[in-house]
Design a protein around this motif. Structure first.
Motif, PDB file in Angstrom:
ATOM      1  N   GLN A  45       8.686 -10.130  -4.350  1.00 31.17           N
ATOM      2  CA  GLN A  45       8.686  -8.712  -4.031  1.00 31.17           C
ATOM      3  C   GLN A  45       8.575  -8.554  -2.519  1.00 31.17           C
ATOM      4  O   GLN A  45       8.075  -9.453  -1.825  1.00 31.17           O
ATOM      5  CB  GLN A  45       7.532  -7.996  -4.714  1.00 31.17           C
ATOM      6  N   GLN A  47       7.393  -5.878   0.544  1.00 33.03           N
ATOM      7  CA  GLN A  47       6.652  -4.658   0.846  1.00 33.03           C
ATOM      8  C   GLN A  47       7.123  -4.082   2.172  1.00 33.03           C
ATOM      9  O   GLN A  47       7.176  -4.784   3.186  1.00 33.03           O
ATOM     10  CB  GLN A  47       5.153  -4.925   0.942  1.00 33.03           C
ATOM     11  N   ARG A  48       7.486  -2.811   2.107  1.00 30.35           N
ATOM     12  CA  ARG A  48       7.773  -2.104   3.344  1.00 30.35           C
ATOM     13  C   ARG A  48       7.153  -0.718   3.265  1.00 30.35           C
ATOM     14  O   ARG A  48       7.227  -0.055   2.228  1.00 30.35           O
ATOM     15  CB  ARG A  48       9.257  -2.055   3.659  1.00 30.35           C
ATOM     16  N   SER A  51       4.929   0.159   0.145  1.00 35.01           N
ATOM     17  CA  SER A  51       5.450   0.105  -1.222  1.00 35.01           C
ATOM     18  C   SER A  51       6.130  -1.230  -1.482  1.00 35.01           C
ATOM     19  O   SER A  51       6.845  -1.754  -0.622  1.00 35.01           O
ATOM     20  CB  SER A  51       6.483   1.217  -1.448  1.00 35.01           C
ATOM     21  N   TRP A  52       5.899  -1.757  -2.689  1.00 36.55           N
ATOM     22  CA  TRP A  52       6.534  -3.012  -3.081  1.00 36.55           C
ATOM     23  C   TRP A  52       7.886  -2.725  -3.721  1.00 36.55           C
ATOM     24  O   TRP A  52       8.026  -1.786  -4.510  1.00 36.55           O
ATOM     25  CB  TRP A  52       5.644  -3.785  -4.063  1.00 36.55           C
ATOM     26  N   HIS A  53       8.864  -3.557  -3.361  1.00 39.91           N
ATOM     27  CA  HIS A  53      10.226  -3.427  -3.882  1.00 39.91           C
ATOM     28  C   HIS A  53      10.667  -4.770  -4.445  1.00 39.91           C
ATOM     29  O   HIS A  53      10.230  -5.823  -3.966  1.00 39.91           O
ATOM     30  CB  HIS A  53      11.181  -2.998  -2.759  1.00 39.91           C
ATOM     31  N   TYR A  96       6.423  -6.057   7.421  1.00 40.86           N
ATOM     32  CA  TYR A  96       6.853  -6.304   6.056  1.00 40.86           C
ATOM     33  C   TYR A  96       6.074  -7.490   5.503  1.00 40.86           C
ATOM     34  O   TYR A  96       5.629  -8.362   6.253  1.00 40.86           O
ATOM     35  CB  TYR A  96       8.337  -6.673   5.992  1.00 40.86           C
ATOM     36  N   ARG A  99       5.760 -11.131  -1.404  1.00 33.36           N
ATOM     37  CA  ARG A  99       4.804 -11.602  -2.414  1.00 33.36           C
ATOM     38  C   ARG A  99       5.600 -12.277  -3.524  1.00 33.36           C
ATOM     39  O   ARG A  99       6.362 -11.626  -4.233  1.00 33.36           O
ATOM     40  CB  ARG A  99       3.997 -10.431  -2.963  1.00 33.36           C
TER      41      ARG A  99
END
Length: 126
Positions: A45, A47-48, A51-53, A96, A99
């Motif tokens: 994942q 994160q930016r 929020s995790w994407h 950024y 994970r």
């Protein structure tokens, strides 16, 4: 005089043949695409801005940032891509993170640098 020119010519010929036989260096575009693809295939994942994407969203985001920078001739190497597109938000300046399953989050710059080193280490030579 001719005796001295012969060894110089041999040295020059050796240098040229050694350089020509060396493995080609991967283009920055290829390395950057490999980095983006590796993130997309990682299952990690991204994160930016808090929020995790998923990996596919991260891949799309980094491709968009790379296209913007590439169009403006602002990325000449994979290292510059990591620094200018893959490390932090251009809007907020927040770093950024990546994970991966079973691992704690790490700075995306560190993850991308490690992946770049792996890509370069495993690159086939001709």
């Amino acid at each position: 005089m001719k005796a001295r020119r012969l060894p110089c010519a041999l040295v020059l010929a050796l240098l040229v043949s050694t350089t020509a036989a060396a493995a080609p260096i991967a283009s920055p575009e290829r390395e950057i695409e490999q980095l983006i693809s590796a993130l997309g295939a990682s299952g990690c994942q991204f994160q930016r801005n808090g929020s995790w994407h998923d990996a596919a969203q991260a891949q799309a985001h980094l491709r968009k940032k790379y296209a913007y920078l590439h169009k403006r001739h602002m990325v000449a190497s994979a290292e510059q891509f990591i620094e200018r597109a893959g490390s932090e938000s251009s809007l907020s300046g927040r770093a950024y993170q990546v994970r991966c399953p079973g691992r704690p989050p790490v700075a995306s710059a560190a993850w991308l640098r490690a992946k770049l080193a792996e890509i370069r280490r495993t690159a086939p030579s001709r």
